[in-house]
Scaffold this motif. Structure first.
Motif, PDB file in Angstrom:
ATOM      1  N   GLY A 196       0.799  -1.216   0.000  1.00 32.89           N
ATOM      2  CA  GLY A 196       0.000   0.000   0.000  1.00 32.89           C
ATOM      3  C   GLY A 196       0.828   1.259   0.000  1.00 32.89           C
ATOM      4  N   ALA A 197       2.149   1.105  -0.211  1.00 33.74           N
ATOM      5  CA  ALA A 197       2.966   2.310  -0.312  1.00 33.74           C
ATOM      6  C   ALA A 197       2.729   2.937  -1.691  1.00 33.74           C
ATOM      7  CB  ALA A 197       4.431   1.953  -0.155  1.00 33.74           C
ATOM      8  N   SER A 198       2.793   4.245  -1.704  1.00 32.45           N
ATOM      9  CA  SER A 198       2.569   4.913  -2.990  1.00 32.45           C
ATOM     10  C   SER A 198       3.703   4.569  -3.942  1.00 32.45           C
ATOM     11  CB  SER A 198       2.504   6.427  -2.768  1.00 32.45           C
ATOM     12  OG  SER A 198       3.661   6.840  -2.066  1.00 32.45           O
ATOM     13  N   LYS A 199       3.415   4.569  -5.180  1.00 31.87           N
ATOM     14  CA  LYS A 199       4.375   4.093  -6.187  1.00 31.87           C
ATOM     15  C   LYS A 199       5.632   4.979  -6.201  1.00 31.87           C
ATOM     16  CE  LYS A 199       4.120   2.614 -11.039  1.00 31.87           C
ATOM     17  NZ  LYS A 199       5.499   2.314 -10.996  1.00 31.87           N
ATOM     18  N   ALA A 200       6.774   4.331  -6.253  1.00 35.21           N
ATOM     19  CA  ALA A 200       8.033   5.075  -6.292  1.00 35.21           C
ATOM     20  C   ALA A 200       9.072   4.210  -6.976  1.00 35.21           C
ATOM     21  CB  ALA A 200       8.485   5.427  -4.888  1.00 35.21           C
ATOM     22  N   ASP A 201      10.157   4.832  -7.379  1.00 37.05           N
ATOM     23  CA  ASP A 201      11.245   4.025  -7.944  1.00 37.05           C
ATOM     24  C   ASP A 201      12.597   4.625  -7.553  1.00 37.05           C
ATOM     25  OD1 ASP A 201      11.051   6.253  -9.394  1.00 37.05           O
ATOM     26  OD2 ASP A 201      10.447   5.266 -11.278  1.00 37.05           O
ATOM     27  N   ILE A 202      13.640   3.874  -7.874  1.00 43.50           N
ATOM     28  CA  ILE A 202      14.975   4.306  -7.500  1.00 43.50           C
ATOM     29  C   ILE A 202      15.496   5.285  -8.527  1.00 43.50           C
ATOM     30  CG2 ILE A 202      17.300   3.505  -6.969  1.00 43.50           C
ATOM     31  CD1 ILE A 202      16.100   0.765  -6.395  1.00 43.50           C
ATOM     32  N   ASP A 203      16.079   6.349  -8.007  1.00 41.59           N
ATOM     33  CA  ASP A 203      16.681   7.331  -8.900  1.00 41.59           C
ATOM     34  C   ASP A 203      18.135   6.934  -9.134  1.00 41.59           C
ATOM     35  OD1 ASP A 203      17.535   9.453 -10.273  1.00 41.59           O
ATOM     36  OD2 ASP A 203      17.235  10.944  -8.676  1.00 41.59           O
ATOM     37  N   TRP A 204      18.376   6.244 -10.240  1.00 38.61           N
ATOM     38  CA  TRP A 204      19.724   5.742 -10.514  1.00 38.61           C
ATOM     39  C   TRP A 204      20.634   6.809 -11.097  1.00 38.61           C
ATOM     40  CZ3 TRP A 204      21.131   1.368  -8.410  1.00 38.61           C
ATOM     41  CH2 TRP A 204      20.153   0.402  -8.094  1.00 38.61           C
ATOM     42  N   LYS A 205      20.043   7.960 -11.444  1.00 36.56           N
ATOM     43  CA  LYS A 205      20.842   8.960 -12.147  1.00 36.56           C
ATOM     44  C   LYS A 205      21.852   9.617 -11.211  1.00 36.56           C
ATOM     45  CE  LYS A 205      17.295  11.212 -14.030  1.00 36.56           C
ATOM     46  NZ  LYS A 205      16.152  10.263 -13.952  1.00 36.56           N
ATOM     47  N   GLN A 206      21.412   9.850 -10.003  1.00 42.67           N
ATOM     48  CA  GLN A 206      22.333  10.520  -9.083  1.00 42.67           C
ATOM     49  C   GLN A 206      23.202   9.480  -8.369  1.00 42.67           C
ATOM     50  OE1 GLN A 206      20.892  12.101  -5.467  1.00 42.67           O
ATOM     51  NE2 GLN A 206      18.911  11.099  -5.623  1.00 42.67           N
ATOM     52  N   PHE A 207      24.290   9.994  -7.828  1.00 43.99           N
ATOM     53  CA  PHE A 207      25.130   9.085  -7.032  1.00 43.99           C
ATOM     54  C   PHE A 207      25.313   9.690  -5.644  1.00 43.99           C
ATOM     55  CE2 PHE A 207      28.957   7.339  -5.265  1.00 43.99           C
ATOM     56  CZ  PHE A 207      28.767   5.994  -5.500  1.00 43.99           C
ATOM     57  N   PRO A 208      25.097   8.935  -4.596  1.00 46.37           N
ATOM     58  CA  PRO A 208      24.561   7.578  -4.633  1.00 46.37           C
ATOM     59  C   PRO A 208      23.074   7.561  -5.014  1.00 46.37           C
ATOM     60  CG  PRO A 208      25.029   8.282  -2.379  1.00 46.37           C
ATOM     61  CD  PRO A 208      25.425   9.387  -3.270  1.00 46.37           C
TER      62      PRO A 208
END
Lengths: 209, 546
Positions: B404-416
């Protein structure tokens, strides 16, 4: 100097040591007393040779007697080997000066003095010296007298070994030096016995003749 | 013997001749005595000379406890020599001990030979040399493996912890500080003492300590290439998200400190390390074991809530398993979102996320890792701040699947790369409380109050009416009832009087009853007469026939 003396030897007479019988000397033979059968001799046989032999042996043994430990003391605290000299030094440093002096005299000076005195006597007798015969005779008597006291050291060690014997706490045992020392004392006593003091006076007879 | 008197010489015939025996001309046996004495003395002398070993000199700083002629040199508690002299050196800085060693000890002397004075010593929890309290000091020797003709030595001021003849291996440990380590500090392997610290030096640059630790055989085989060493000194009390932790090694190490070593339990057994291998000495077990995770994956988490209670080093945990730790906590103002963000940098240890069953599998490529993580986040993997300890208010970061967590994804563009986060459990609690408060706010409390007031008034009225009714009952009904009761009382009293034994009614009744009984008597007579003379009814009473 001394009055003209006639010695039994000059007259060819022998005095028996055992029964006091006077007998004539038979040349070139071992004589026996006609009354009791004891050995007879004008002078002690091989007196000088025996004295020298025993003296040399005593001299030789005098070295280990002083170098080797006389007494081995073992206790919980320490283990120690004492030579005669270290014992004297110990007594001196621990403050018992009379004892130190006594032990030093009895165990170091007297045996050495005896050895030297006997050597002097034997030497002069061998060279038929007529030098100070009176003093030399007195010296011989002194050596004879002092002989028995030289065993003092051995006596002390023997007493200590007998008295101090707490098996695990402390034990005292005689070291090899004690044996050598006892041998020195015994040998000097024998040397003194085998020396014939009449030899001191014999040269005088020869001179008179 | 010689008489001084001038007695004439005795006559020959008066004096008996001595018996003649043949003369023996043998060499006198008396000379055997000096020969024997010479032989004995000579033998003793030769023996003493033969027993004499090498003479050595040893240099010490002080001659404390050393006595010439008394002090012995002992190897394995066997006398191998005696101190013969103690003198000051020419420069007056040291003392020089001359010692006479026993026969055939040459092979003990070499370049590596060490001498030290054994005195009573308390170090590393061990008491040694107590016997010397009584017997006096002696000189110990650690012989060399290889004999040389070296005869002048420099003695050690302290007994070496490790002698060359002891089996085992020495390792080098690099430490930040000494802690409570000293020479002789024990080394523990699974709390078994297996060695001790043999030496330590301060690094030349002053930035650390180099400790030499000796591990006795056969325990030295447990020092493997992946072994970790850590200070096991005393009590390690730490207060973190997991609560109060007290770590100790053993009672002895509490008192005197210690070093413990062990390979990480989840790693395969490695090959034993070679002697003089260098290891890092960690401050405690946890940090020692942490270094095992060579592979680290940094991520950043953005939180919108207060980070009070989160500290660097706080665990990142996945359902109770620590899989990482917080490396840094920063502050960031996002211009495009116009909000303050709290970026928290964490290090994840992918090793710990790898299944135990799949140890032998090849390590994932970065691309695979990205794919796996993306899938996890799609399934609801989120980071969340949680309270680890209510008393201390310590926070930790939990990674977990939040349905039930709102949709999200990993931001691979930045480091870390940043992992999505959800509000912490405490924040959620606060939200709930807030919504409850809001609902409470929305309630028409005033009108409810009014209505209640009205109801109360009505109730009051009802009560008043009841009151009036009661008073009326009291004032109107009660007197009537009283008179009625009085009348009843009178009636009863009269009845009582009527029924009393001396009442006229009673008398009359008695009389009446007597009359009735008399009548009954008469009637009985009549019936008797009739039964005997039934004819009387017809004829009448007969007169007596007299």
């Amino acid at each position: 100097m001394t009055p003209r003396a006639v010695s039994a030897a000059d007259e060819g007479l022998l005095n028996c040591h055992s029964c006091g019988l006077l007998s004539k000397n038979v040349p070139n033979a071992h004589d026996r007393c006609p009354r009791c059968g004891a050995h007879l001799h004008l002078r002690k046989p091989d007196s000088l040779a025996r004295t020298w032999a025993l003296l040399i042996a005593a001299f030789l043994l005098y070295i280990p007697a002083n170098i080797l430990p006389v007494m081995h003391t073992a206790s919980i605290i320490y283990e120690e080997d004492d030579t005669i000299m270290s014992g004297v030094v110990y007594l001196w440093t621990s403050g018992s000066w009379p004892l130190a002096i006594l032990v030093f005299c009895a165990s170091v000076t007297v045996p050495l003095a005896k050895l030297i005195a006997l050597s002097v006597l034997a030497w002069t007798a061998q060279h038929k010296s007529t030098w100070r015969q009176q003093e030399r005779t007195r010296l011989y008597r002194l050596v004879e007298f002092v002989g028995r006291w030289s065993m003092l050291d051995i006596f002390v060690v023997t007493l200590m070994v007998g008295l101090v014997h707490f098996q695990s706490l402390a034990t005292i045992s005689a070291g090899p030096g004690a044996v050598a020392f006892a041998a020195v004392v015994v040998l000097t006593m024998f040397a003194a016995m085998s020396f014939d003091p009449r030899l001191i006076w014999d040269p005088e007879q020869k001179q008179d003749d | 013997m010689t008489d001084q008197t001038h007695t004439p010489a005795p006559q020959d015939e008066d004096i008996p001749s001595a018996k003649a025996l043949p003369k023996r001309r043998l060499p006198s046996l008396i000379w055997l005595i000096p020969i024997v004495a010479a032989l004995a003395g000579g033998w003793i002398a030769v023996h003493a000379i033969m027993q004499r070993g090498p003479t050595i000199t040893i240099r010490f700083d002080t001659a404390e406890g050393i006595e010439a002629g008394k002090t012995k040199i002992k190897y394995k508690d066997v006398d191998i020599g005696n101190v013969t002299g103690v003198v000051l050196t020419e420069d007056r800085q040291h003392i020089k001990v001359t010692a006479q060693l026993a026969h055939a000890t040459d092979d003990l002397l070499g370049d590596k030979t060490q001498f030290w004075v054994v005195r009573p010593r308390v170090a590393g929890g061990t008491v040694s040399g107590l016997s010397t309290l009584l017997s006096g000091a002696f000189i110990g020797i650690d012989p060399a493996r290889k004999a040389t003709d070296k005869r002048d030595f420099v003695g050690l001021e302290q007994a070496p912890i490790v002698t060359t003849r002891q089996a085992g291996r020495e390792f080098v440990l690099k430490a930040q500080d000494m802690g409570s380590i000293d020479v002789g500090t024990p080394l523990f392997f699974r709390r078994v003492q297996v060695g001790e610290v043999s030496a330590y030096t301060l690094d030349k640059d002053g930035k650390g300590i180099t400790v030499k630790a000796f591990v006795h055989a056969p325990y030295d085989q447990y020092v493997t290439s992946n072994t970790r060493f850590w200070h096991a000194s005393g009590v390690d009390v730490s207060l973190d998200a997991n609560g109060l932790r007290i770590e100790t090694q053993s009672l002895a190490s509490i008192a005197i400190g210690g070093i413990a070593f062990q390979a990480p339990p989840d790693q395969p057994v490695a090959e034993p390390a070679a002697a003089d291998t260098q290891f890092t000495l960690a401050a405690d077990r946890n940090s020692a074991m942490k270094e095992a995770d060579r592979e680290r994956a940094p991520f950043v988490l953005y939180f919108r809530e207060s980070l009070r209670g989160l500290s660097v080093g706080a665990p990142v945990d996945f359902r109770g398993i620590t899989i990482g730790e917080v490396k840094a906590i920063n502050f960031e103002f996002s211009k495009e979102k116009r909000e303050i963000l709290m970026p928290v940098t964490i290090d994840l240890y992918p090793d710990r996320l790898r299944g135990r069953m799949r140890q032998d599998q090849p390590i994932h490529t970065p691309a695979e890792n990205v794919r796996i993580l993306n899938a996890m986040v799609a399934h609801g993997l989120r980071a969340q701040l949680r309270t680890g300890n209510l008393i201390t208010g310590q926070l930790y970061i939990a990674l977990d699947f939040m349905p039930g967590a709102s949709k999200a994804d990993i931001d691979w563009k930045q480091f870390p790369p940043s992992l999505p986060s959800v509000a912490g459990s405490l924040t959620q609690l606060q939200d709930t409380a807030l919504s409850i408060a809001k609902k409470l706010d929305a309630l028409p409390i005033e009108s409810i109050g009014k209505n209640a007031d009205q109801a109360m008034r009505n109730a009051n009225k009802v009560l008043d009416n009841a009151d009036q009714l009661v008073s009326r009952l009291k004032n109107e009904v009660t007197p009537e009832a009283q008179t009625t009761l009085k009348a009843a009382q009178d009636a009863i009293n009269q009845a009582k009087q009527t029924l009393s034994p001396d009442a006229p009614v009673q008398q009359n009744m008695n009389d009446t009853l007597q009359e009735v009984s008399k009548a009954a008597q008469a009637f009985r007579d009549l019936s008797d007469y009739l039964s005997r003379h039934p004819d009387a009814l017809l004829r009448g009473q007969k007169e007596d026939a007299k």
